[in-house]
Scaffold this motif. Structure first.
Motif, PDB file in Angstrom:
ATOM      1  N   UNK A  27       6.959  -2.661  -1.444  1.00 28.85           N
ATOM      2  CA  UNK A  27       5.616  -3.342  -1.488  1.00 28.85           C
ATOM      3  C   UNK A  27       4.978  -2.224  -0.473  1.00 28.85           C
ATOM      4  N   UNK A  28       3.739  -1.713  -0.875  1.00 25.81           N
ATOM      5  CA  UNK A  28       2.944  -1.150   0.203  1.00 25.81           C
ATOM      6  C   UNK A  28       2.592  -2.108   1.240  1.00 25.81           C
ATOM      7  N   UNK A  34      -4.852  -0.782   1.377  1.00 33.08           N
ATOM      8  CA  UNK A  34      -6.311  -0.603   1.941  1.00 33.08           C
ATOM      9  C   UNK A  34      -6.636   0.753   1.532  1.00 33.08           C
ATOM     10  N   UNK A  35      -6.065   1.895   1.652  1.00 35.68           N
ATOM     11  CA  UNK A  35      -6.167   3.193   1.103  1.00 35.68           C
ATOM     12  C   UNK A  35      -6.416   3.241  -0.459  1.00 35.68           C
ATOM     13  N   UNK A  36      -5.238   2.676  -0.983  1.00 36.08           N
ATOM     14  CA  UNK A  36      -5.388   2.736  -2.463  1.00 36.08           C
ATOM     15  C   UNK A  36      -6.365   1.942  -3.076  1.00 36.08           C
ATOM     16  N   UNK A  37      -6.923   0.607  -2.608  1.00 37.51           N
ATOM     17  CA  UNK A  37      -7.917   0.050  -3.013  1.00 37.51           C
ATOM     18  C   UNK A  37      -9.310   0.713  -2.661  1.00 37.51           C
TER      19      UNK A  37
END
Length: 68
Positions: A27-28, A34-37
């Motif tokens: 899992x990240x 937060x970066x991906x979102x």
């Protein structure tokens, strides 16, 4: 009998590969999530603005063509 074994071998290999993949996945963490979102949100905004401007340009052109 050999045909049955020949057909089941790819399924067994797929199952083994799938299990190996699931075991390696993690899992990240919060920072990575937060970066991906944020990147996804920026992408949505950019696509929204592109769609808005295309629609903004399309309406007057459509009125000129249909209005004539």
């Amino acid at each position: 009998m050999d045909q049955i074994l020949g057909m089941s071998e790819p399924a067994q290999q797929f199952f083994k590969d799938s299990c190996r993949l699931v075991k390696r996945c993690t899992k990240p963490d919060r920072k990575e999530f937060q970066k991906i979102a944020a990147a996804t949100a920026i992408g949505f905004c950019i696509m929204g603005f592109i769609g808005f401007f295309v629609k903004l340009i399309h309406i007057p052109i459509n009125n000129i063509i249909v209005g004539s």
